[in-house]
Design an enzyme around this catalytic site. Structure first.
Site, mmCIF file in Angstrom:
data_model
loop_
_atom_site.group_PDB
_atom_site.id
_atom_site.type_symbol
_atom_site.label_atom_id
_atom_site.label_comp_id
_atom_site.label_asym_id
_atom_site.label_seq_id
_atom_site.Cartn_x
_atom_site.Cartn_y
_atom_site.Cartn_z
ATOM 1 C CG ASN A 9 -1.739 1.203 1.407
ATOM 2 O OD1 ASN A 9 -1.836 2.020 0.483
ATOM 3 N ND2 ASN A 9 -2.369 1.350 2.563
ATOM 4 C CD1 TRP A 10 3.498 0.992 -2.753
ATOM 5 C CD2 TRP A 10 3.317 1.905 -4.787
ATOM 6 N NE1 TRP A 10 4.107 0.145 -3.647
ATOM 7 C CE2 TRP A 10 4.015 0.676 -4.909
ATOM 8 C CE3 TRP A 10 3.083 2.646 -5.944
ATOM 9 C CZ2 TRP A 10 4.476 0.177 -6.129
ATOM 10 C CZ3 TRP A 10 3.552 2.155 -7.167
ATOM 11 C CH2 TRP A 10 4.239 0.941 -7.256
ATOM 12 C CE LYS A 11 -0.066 3.204 4.766
ATOM 13 N NZ LYS A 11 -0.061 3.335 6.215
ATOM 14 C CG HIS A 92 -5.914 1.439 5.277
ATOM 15 N ND1 HIS A 92 -5.471 2.389 6.169
ATOM 16 C CD2 HIS A 92 -4.871 0.607 5.052
ATOM 17 C CE1 HIS A 92 -4.195 2.145 6.452
ATOM 18 N NE2 HIS A 92 -3.808 1.069 5.797
ATOM 19 C CD GLU A 94 -3.053 5.180 6.942
ATOM 20 O OE1 GLU A 94 -3.063 5.307 5.706
ATOM 21 O OE2 GLU A 94 -2.072 4.674 7.548
ATOM 22 C CD GLU A 164 -3.527 -3.116 7.294
ATOM 23 O OE1 GLU A 164 -2.408 -3.290 6.816
ATOM 24 O OE2 GLU A 164 -4.189 -2.084 7.109
ATOM 25 N N GLY A 170 2.268 1.745 10.813
ATOM 26 C CA GLY A 170 3.166 2.888 10.694
ATOM 27 C C GLY A 170 3.855 3.258 11.990
ATOM 28 C CB SER A 209 5.262 -2.278 11.775
ATOM 29 O OG SER A 209 4.778 -0.963 12.036
ATOM 30 N N GLY A 231 4.788 1.108 4.857
ATOM 31 C CA GLY A 231 6.106 1.746 4.755
ATOM 32 C C GLY A 231 7.142 0.934 3.991
HETATM 33 C C1 PEP Z 1 -0.843 -0.201 6.140
HETATM 34 O O1 PEP Z 1 -0.978 1.004 6.018
HETATM 35 O O2 PEP Z 1 -1.701 -0.957 5.654
HETATM 36 C C2 PEP Z 1 0.320 -0.704 6.865
HETATM 37 C C3 PEP Z 1 0.296 -1.935 7.276
HETATM 38 O O3 PEP Z 1 1.344 0.183 7.073
HETATM 39 P P1 PEP Z 1 2.795 -0.152 7.745
HETATM 40 O O4 PEP Z 1 3.301 -1.409 7.098
HETATM 41 O O5 PEP Z 1 3.627 1.040 7.425
HETATM 42 O O6 PEP Z 1 2.550 -0.337 9.190
#
Ligand code: PEP
Length: 246
Positions: A9-11, A92, A94, A164, A170, A209, A231
């Site tokens: 996920n490049w966000k 998600h 976010e 998640e 993050g 993460s 990330g």
């Molecule tokens: C995500 O945003 O779906 C995610 C898992 O981010 P990160 O790997 O940076 O925690």
């Protein structure tokens, strides 16, 4: 045997040049798992074109609840289908926390994505406060039930779930493989209580993460079928290692 999936996920990161570099690097990854990338909307077509003759699938990070119409700034599921997207991220954390997406909205989006023939990747997870209050599975169950009640269990025959934990996204904190496995098994059990066959074949990814150095331990747990990576998916070498771990 369930397929393993590693999704990046490049966000809202990267500009044209970096997105192209990343797409070229992802195209070169030789791994047994399915690889999916979720670029920002404006680069979707570029990435789809660049990855067209590779096994890498491309998905969108969001979509509208409506099919078409006066919804300024929104992107519809039929548009995503039209440009050959395969997956859409739904729910998600976010989107839930920053843009007010309720379980009901997430369920509507899930339905919309499926209606046009794309695969929803449904994200569920608890906050730190909810975990500390012992509510982890109650929260996740409510998130799942909202979709189950709207779309029915059969919809999960063509879907992916990503567990998640919000406290791990993050933050550099990762659920231990045992903590993640416990939740994954409960998610599978919950779906399995309605339809065992669908539950057995449902890919459940872990996100929060995931890094090159923790991926193997997570992905070898029996109910963890790969990862949704934020990330570390922006670092081509790290992402390749994570794909190799799956
Ligand atoms: C995500 O945003 O779906 C995610 C898992 O981010 P990160 O790997 O940076 O925690």
């Amino acid at each position: 045997m369930r397929k393993k999936i590693v999704a990046g996920n490049w966000k809202m990161n990267g500009l044209a040049e970096t997105v192209q570099e990343l797409s070229n690097a992802v195209a070169d990854i030789q791994a047994r798992c399915e690889i999916v990338v979720f670029p920002p909307f404006v680069y979707l077509l570029t990435v789809i074109d660049m990855l067209r003759n590779t096994p890498v699938r491309v998905g969108a990070q969001n979509c509208a609840t409506a099919l078409l119409g006066a919804y300024t700034g929104e992107v519809s599921a039929p548009m995503l289908k039209d440009i050959s997207c395969r997956y859409v991220l739904v729910g998600h954390s976010e989107r839930r926390s920053l843009y007010g997406e309720t379980d009901a909205i997430v369920a509507e989006k899930f339905m919309m994505v499926q209606q046009v023939g794309l695969t929803p990747m449904l994200c569920v997870g608890e906050t730190r406060a909810e975990r500390e209050a012992g509510k982890t599975f109650a929260v996740i169950q409510a998130q799942l039930d909202a979709v189950l009640q709207t779309a029915g269990v059969s919809a999960f025959a063509r879907a992916v779930i990503a567990y998640e934990p919000v406290w791990a996204i993050g933050t550099g904190l990762t659920a231990t493989p045992e903590q993640a496995q416990e939740v994954h098994a409960k998610i599978r059990e919950h779906i399995g209580a309605i339809d065992g066959k669908i539950a057995d074949s449902l890919p459940i990814l872990y996100g929060g993460s995931v890094k090159a150095d923790n991926a193997t331990a997570l992905f070898t747990m029996p109910d963890i079928d790969g990862g949704l990576v934020g990330g570390a998916s922006l670092d081509a070498a790290a992402f390749a290692k994570i794909c190799h771990a799956a």
